[in-house]
Design an enzyme around this catalytic site. Structure first.
Site, PDB file in Angstrom:
ATOM      1  N   HIS A 178       1.598   4.313  -2.862  1.00 35.63           N
ATOM      2  CA  HIS A 178       1.612   5.771  -2.742  1.00 35.63           C
ATOM      3  C   HIS A 178       2.891   6.345  -3.337  1.00 35.63           C
ATOM      4  O   HIS A 178       2.872   7.336  -4.067  1.00 35.63           O
ATOM      5  CB  HIS A 178       1.516   6.182  -1.266  1.00 35.63           C
ATOM      6  CG  HIS A 178       0.141   6.088  -0.693  1.00 35.63           C
ATOM      7  ND1 HIS A 178      -0.970   6.527  -1.351  1.00 35.63           N
ATOM      8  CD2 HIS A 178      -0.292   5.612   0.505  1.00 35.63           C
ATOM      9  CE1 HIS A 178      -2.037   6.325  -0.589  1.00 35.63           C
ATOM     10  NE2 HIS A 178      -1.649   5.772   0.538  1.00 35.63           N
ATOM     11  N   HIS A 220      -5.867   6.434  -2.946  1.00 34.35           N
ATOM     12  CA  HIS A 220      -6.796   5.459  -2.387  1.00 34.35           C
ATOM     13  C   HIS A 220      -7.926   5.146  -3.354  1.00 34.35           C
ATOM     14  O   HIS A 220      -8.525   6.030  -3.952  1.00 34.35           O
ATOM     15  CB  HIS A 220      -7.349   5.962  -1.057  1.00 34.35           C
ATOM     16  CG  HIS A 220      -6.326   5.954   0.025  1.00 34.35           C
ATOM     17  ND1 HIS A 220      -6.199   6.955   0.946  1.00 34.35           N
ATOM     18  CD2 HIS A 220      -5.339   5.066   0.309  1.00 34.35           C
ATOM     19  CE1 HIS A 220      -5.191   6.682   1.767  1.00 34.35           C
ATOM     20  NE2 HIS A 220      -4.660   5.545   1.399  1.00 34.35           N
ATOM     21  N   HIS A 224       0.835  -1.207   0.000  1.00 37.58           N
ATOM     22  CA  HIS A 224       0.000   0.000   0.000  1.00 37.58           C
ATOM     23  C   HIS A 224       0.869   1.255   0.000  1.00 37.58           C
ATOM     24  O   HIS A 224       0.684   2.164  -0.816  1.00 37.58           O
ATOM     25  CB  HIS A 224      -0.906  -0.048   1.234  1.00 37.58           C
ATOM     26  CG  HIS A 224      -1.784   1.131   1.439  1.00 37.58           C
ATOM     27  ND1 HIS A 224      -3.141   1.090   1.201  1.00 37.58           N
ATOM     28  CD2 HIS A 224      -1.520   2.382   1.886  1.00 37.58           C
ATOM     29  CE1 HIS A 224      -3.666   2.284   1.480  1.00 37.58           C
ATOM     30  NE2 HIS A 224      -2.705   3.070   1.915  1.00 37.58           N
ATOM     31  N   GLU A 225       1.844   1.297   0.903  1.00 41.22           N
ATOM     32  CA  GLU A 225       2.676   2.500   1.010  1.00 41.22           C
ATOM     33  C   GLU A 225       3.587   2.667  -0.210  1.00 41.22           C
ATOM     34  O   GLU A 225       3.801   3.787  -0.687  1.00 41.22           O
ATOM     35  CB  GLU A 225       3.508   2.454   2.296  1.00 41.22           C
ATOM     36  CG  GLU A 225       2.692   2.311   3.581  1.00 41.22           C
ATOM     37  CD  GLU A 225       1.593   3.345   3.737  1.00 41.22           C
ATOM     38  OE1 GLU A 225       1.632   4.389   3.069  1.00 41.22           O
ATOM     39  OE2 GLU A 225       0.662   3.099   4.528  1.00 41.22           O
TER      40      GLU A 225
END
Length: 579
Positions: free
Chosen positions: A163, A169, A159-160
């Site tokens: 980014h 998101h 997830h990070e």
């Protein structure tokens, strides 16, 4: 993402205390805690409340991409060995299915940085820290001092890193499909967090809504305790957990296809051209053949598929070794009883109450350029060192003296009055991401005792737990490297639990791609007879049409609470799990 939800002010204060300067804090667009940004950046896009508007899906500006798909990085002292292993697992997943490459960042004695040596066109690099939860900046900030990221582990690190690649998101995706798959329950969301669920389209490129993306929120994020923050309109579909479309987006937006300009492949049916296991290929949705550009069902192993070269060993299946290139050998152990093999034990050699036959398949070849990419498994060590990326460990049994014997070639270890096996283990991927290994003959792999069997394309797997008794006459020592070992000792019963995975070829010569239209509105599908089937049908219709499945005969073997056979219907996007 942050593990707990706190007021925004809490995260502002917490990030202030961990050494981020005001400019870094202002540019931190993690979206996870919903940070309010500093008034200093009032010139950036603001919503009507004067707050920074955080974009979703993937930032449209190419300025935020990482040039040449290369990401220089370094670890700070805050990140311990376990943290580094988790980060490496996520980085290697991106490297396996895209052209993205992470390279250590250095500033040499001449003051020349990795960026300058590689002519990246920007001075930025990642600095992995472990502070203030899990968070990341969005995209490449192009700063000479680098940009920090607190990645944590598992899918959170995916997830990070998403980014960091510029992804936002998913529940705020501007795609109209978002509202076809989820309904936002604003009454169940904290008043100060509504904006993290609103769709946005400014400066954002949407590549379609992906409910299964690790960039999607869970139903409890920023909830007020009144219920889920959103409702899945198709309850059998689940948010988060899959990486297919995340990889596809990162690959396309970093122009991985340009690195494969010499390839004549055109990848269809939601496939994409990229580097797969470091070679230009189509990456396809499950069941499709990459060698045909994902235009046909995969019914055989692709040409040139092989096991990694080098020196290593695996247990022998009852049918023998995977191919004739493997050497063979055997070690017999005699114990004091209480050996137990599971039902369906299909390894070569027998295990009875007092004796264990260990048969081996020994790989002893030159390097063939094939690696254990993204693998979560163990092999026996051979030749004094582990394959690249594996960690060494060993386990020693206390056998009945003067009873064991050996024949043929053996893995590394000690084989005298007792038995010591040496292992190499690796946790560099996620077990659901299929390994590409020869699949037309059974084989056996060792697994870490706390893990499942890593999926192998074209094969079915079974976990086998084998209990081996220990004499406990000469003293027994169990040693591991960082906890990675395919066996564990239970002192209460004086037994070792050995963890194995047996792989059986699936019958994949079945399935089809079916095109329906006004001239061909209906087709009948009949599943072939046989065992160990793994059949895929891709059914296509013109845009705007609906597909109806009528099951006139349906026989899925199983019992309450246990499915032996499965039928999966993927009706959202074909790269996402279905019901």
């Amino acid at each position: 993402m942050f593990d707990r939800v706190y007021p925004q002010r809490h995260w502002r204060e917490k990030l202030d205390t961990i050494g981020l300067d005001q400019e870094e804090l202002a540019d931190l667009l993690s979206g996870d805690p919903g940070l309010e940004l500093l008034d200093k950046h009032a010139g950036k896009d603001k919503d009507s409340g004067g707050r920074q508007t955080v974009k979703r899906s993937i930032v449209a500006s190419s300025w935020s991409r990482w040039d040449k798909a290369i990401i220089p990085y370094l670890y700070t002292d805050q990140v311990n060995d376990n943290g580094r292993n988790e980060i490496q697992r996520s980085m290697q997943t991106f490297e396996r299915f895209t052209c993205i490459r992470f390279v250590p960042w250095v500033n040499d004695t001449q003051g020349v940085t990795t960026n300058e040596k590689l002519q990246l066109g920007h001075p930025c690099h990642l600095k992995f820290v472990a502070q203030g939860g899990c968070w990341s900046y969005v995209g490449n900030l192009r700063r000479s001092q680098g940009q920090t990221i607190s990645c944590c582990g598992g899918s959170t690190c995916m997830h990070e890193l998403g980014h960091m690649f510029g992804q936002y998101h998913e529940q705020q995706s501007p795609s109209p499909d978002r509202n076809r798959f989820i309904r936002i329950n604003y009454n169940n969301i904290r008043d100060d967090a509504h904006r993290w669920y609103r769709q946005t389209g400014r400066h954002v490129k949407s590549n379609g809504f992906d409910l299964n993306s690790p960039m999607h929120y869970a139903t409890w994020m920023f909830g007020n305790g009144k219920g889920p923050t959103f409702t899945r309109l198709f309850p059998e579909l689940h948010e988060r957990g899959g990486f297919y479309y995340q990889m596809r987006e990162v690959s396309v937006e970093h122009s991985c296809q340009d690195q494969c300009a010499d390839s004549e492949l055109i990848c269809e049916n939601d496939g994409y051209l990229t580097k797969v296991d470091n070679k230009c290929a189509c990456r396809c949705i499950p069941g499709l053949d990459p060698t045909t550009g994902c235009t046909s069902i995969l019914k055989a192993d692709p040409p040139g598929l092989d096991f990694p070269g080098g020196q290593w060993a695996i247990p022998a299946h009852q049918s023998g070794c995977p191919d004739d290139s493997f050497l063979t050998g055997m070690r017999v152990q005699v114990t004091d009883g209480y050996n137990v093999k599971p039902e369906g034990y299909d390894l070569k050699g027998d295990i009875d109450t007092y004796q264990v036959e260990n048969h081996f398949c020994i790989r002893n070849t030159s390097d063939n350029g094939i690696f254990w990419s993204g693998a979560n498994l163990c092999v026996y060590r051979r030749g004094g060192q582990c394959p690249e990326g594996f960690r060494w460990g060993w386990i020693q049994y206390d056998d009945k003296p003067d009873t064991g014997h050996t024949t043929g070639e053996l893995p590394d270890g000690v084989y005298d009055e007792d038995t010591r096996f040496e292992y190499c283990c690796r946790s560099s991927g996620f077990s659901g991401e299929e390994l590409h290994l020869p699949s037309r003959k059974p084989f056996v792999l060792l697994r870490e005792y706390h893990s499942g069997c890593h999926a192998v394309r074209g094969m079915h797997s079974r976990k086998l737990d084998v209990w081996i008794a220990n004499m406990k006459e000469n003293g027994t020592t169990v040693a591991t490297a960082d906890g990675h070992i395919p066996a564990i000792y239970y002192e209460s019963t004086n037994q070792f639990l050995n963890s194995l995975c047996s792989y059986t070829p699936a019958m994949i010569d079945c399935g089809d791609i079916l095109n329906l239209d006004a001239n061909n509105p209906e087709v009948t599908i009949v599943s072939p007879a046989g065992s160990e089937l793994q059949c895929y049908w891709l059914i296509k219709a013109p845009v705007g049409e609906r597909l109806q499945l009528d099951f006139t005969e349906f026989n899925i073997r199983g019992e309450p609470g246990s499915c032996w056979d499965e039928l999966e219907v993927r009706y959202s996007r074909p790269g996402q799990p279905g019901m």
